[in-house]
Scaffold this active site. Structure first.
Site, short mmCIF file in Angstrom:
data_model
loop_
_atom_site.label_atom_id
_atom_site.label_comp_id
_atom_site.label_asym_id
_atom_site.label_seq_id
_atom_site.Cartn_x
_atom_site.Cartn_y
_atom_site.Cartn_z
N GLU A 54 -23.06 18.83 5.96
CA GLU A 54 -22.46 18.98 4.50
C GLU A 54 -21.03 19.30 4.54
O GLU A 54 -20.49 18.89 3.85
CB GLU A 54 -23.30 20.12 3.89
CG GLU A 54 -24.48 19.94 3.51
CD GLU A 54 -25.68 21.03 3.36
OE1 GLU A 54 -25.12 22.12 3.39
OE2 GLU A 54 -26.65 20.60 3.43
N LYS A 75 -26.46 28.84 3.84
CA LYS A 75 -25.58 27.96 2.97
C LYS A 75 -24.75 28.66 1.67
O LYS A 75 -24.52 29.87 2.01
CB LYS A 75 -26.50 26.48 2.49
CG LYS A 75 -27.15 26.14 3.44
CD LYS A 75 -27.58 24.56 3.06
CE LYS A 75 -28.40 23.94 4.33
NZ LYS A 75 -28.71 22.59 3.83
N SER A 123 -35.31 20.37 6.80
CA SER A 123 -36.78 20.55 5.99
C SER A 123 -38.11 21.05 6.97
O SER A 123 -39.21 21.00 6.68
CB SER A 123 -37.35 19.39 5.40
OG SER A 123 -36.46 18.81 4.31
N GLY A 164 -32.84 19.09 3.42
CA GLY A 164 -33.14 19.48 1.92
C GLY A 164 -34.00 18.32 1.00
O GLY A 164 -33.82 18.61 -0.01
N HIS A 196 -21.76 20.89 10.52
CA HIS A 196 -22.81 20.79 9.57
C HIS A 196 -22.54 19.28 8.80
O HIS A 196 -21.59 19.25 8.34
CB HIS A 196 -23.13 22.01 8.78
CG HIS A 196 -24.52 21.69 8.09
ND1 HIS A 196 -24.66 21.07 6.99
CD2 HIS A 196 -25.60 22.43 8.31
CE1 HIS A 196 -25.80 21.18 6.39
NE2 HIS A 196 -26.45 22.07 7.48
N GLU A 229 -29.66 17.38 13.43
CA GLU A 229 -30.25 17.23 12.05
C GLU A 229 -29.97 15.91 11.34
O GLU A 229 -28.95 15.68 10.94
CB GLU A 229 -29.54 18.53 11.30
CG GLU A 229 -29.63 19.65 11.81
CD GLU A 229 -29.12 21.02 10.75
OE1 GLU A 229 -29.86 21.61 10.52
OE2 GLU A 229 -28.01 20.80 10.16
N ASN A 233 -29.78 29.14 8.13
CA ASN A 233 -28.44 28.64 7.60
C ASN A 233 -28.69 29.01 6.03
O ASN A 233 -29.35 28.05 5.45
CB ASN A 233 -28.29 27.26 7.87
CG ASN A 233 -26.88 26.76 7.02
OD1 ASN A 233 -26.10 27.46 6.51
ND2 ASN A 233 -26.89 25.55 7.06
P1 PGA Z 1 -33.03 22.62 5.15
O1 PGA Z 1 -31.60 22.57 5.74
O2 PGA Z 1 -34.24 23.29 6.17
O3 PGA Z 1 -33.10 22.96 3.63
O4 PGA Z 1 -33.29 21.19 5.32
C1 PGA Z 1 -31.34 22.60 7.03
C2 PGA Z 1 -30.01 22.59 7.47
O5 PGA Z 1 -29.10 22.19 6.55
O6 PGA Z 1 -29.45 23.19 8.42
#
Ligand code: PGA
Length: 256
Positions: A98, A14, A214, A174, A96, A168, A12
């Site tokens: 976010e 983003k 992460s 992140g 997601h 997640e 992803n």
């Molecule tokens: P990350 O993001 O690996 O940077 O923690 C995962 C995600 O948001 O799908």
């Protein structure tokens, strides 16, 4: 493990990568990961989906990071499932964290998006996960149950094969903090039981469930070692070809 479950590594991106940068990264991913016995999915920004899908020779699944549920109309700033498909997407991420937290998307809306994606022949990666305070107050399962039940309301059992679930935990996205593999496996088991209750026996064991939060080359092995975990949705570490490849290599070695 059920034969319907796939081993998937999804990137992803983003809000990263211009069109040029996206093509470069996708081509490197194609070159390095095409020999691995896993399914690779990439979620570039909308602006790069068409160019990325045209630039690839080997089959990598391309997807959108979000979509609106209507096919077209006066919805300034939104992208429809029809547009995604025509641009070369076969997948779409829905829910997601976010989107849920920064853009305030609620389960009722997400349910409409899941229905629309399926009606328009897009495969769905449905993200669910709890916040840190919810985990600390022992409400993880309650949150996951609400999200899964509301987001998949009215979905037919035969359409579950078009859905992948990504667990997640929000506190792990992140942040550099990865959930412990046993903690993840426990939630994945819970999701499978929930799906059996909702759709009938076998629904849970057939579902591909990814972990996200992460994931890095140095922690993928212990996650992949868990039978319950069918792969990963990777953010930060998918922005570089080398780290994404190393994650894919370790994932396929463990699961092969
Ligand atoms: P990350 O993001 O690996 O940077 O923690 C995962 C995600 O948001 O799908």
């Amino acid at each position: 493990m059920s034969t319907q479950r796939k081993i998937i590594l999804a990137g992803n991106w983003k809000m990263h990568k211009t069109v040029k940068e996206s093509i470069e990264l996708a081509q490197c991913v194609e070159e390095k990961l095409s020999k691995l016995p896993i399914t690779v999915l990439l979620f570039p920004p909308f602006t790069a989906i068409y160019a990325v899908s045209k630039s690839l020779k080997w089959h990598i699944g391309i997807g959108g990071q979000n979509m609106y549920y209507e096919k077209e109309g006066a919805f300034t700033g939104e992208i429809s499932p029809v547009m995604l498909k025509e641009a070369g997407a076969e997948y779409v991420i829905i829910g997601h964290s976010e989107r849920r937290n920064i853009f305030n998307e609620k389960d009722q809306l997400l349910n409409k998006k899941v229905h629309s994606a399926i009606e328009n022949a897009l495969n769905v990666v449905l993200c669910v996960g709890e916040k840190l305070e919810e985990r600390k107050s022992n409400r993880t399962k309650e949150v996951i149950e609400r999200e899964i039940k509301e987001d998949l309301q009215g979905i037919k059992k035969q359409d579950l094969e078009k859905i992948i679930i990504a667990y997640e935990p929000i506190w792990a996205i992140g942040t550099g903090i990865t959930a412990k593999p046993e903690e993840v496996a426990e939630v994945h088991r819970f999701i499978r039981t929930l799906l059996d209750d909702m759709f009938g026996k076998g629904a849970g064991s057939n579902m591909t469930i990814l972990y996200g939060g992460s994931i890095k080359p140095n922690n993928i092995k212990s996650l992949a070692d868990m039978n319950e975990i069918d792969g990963g949705l990777v953010g930060g570490a998918s922005l570089q070809c080398e780290s994404f490849y190393t994650i894919g290599k370790i994932l396929s070695e463990v699961k092969a």
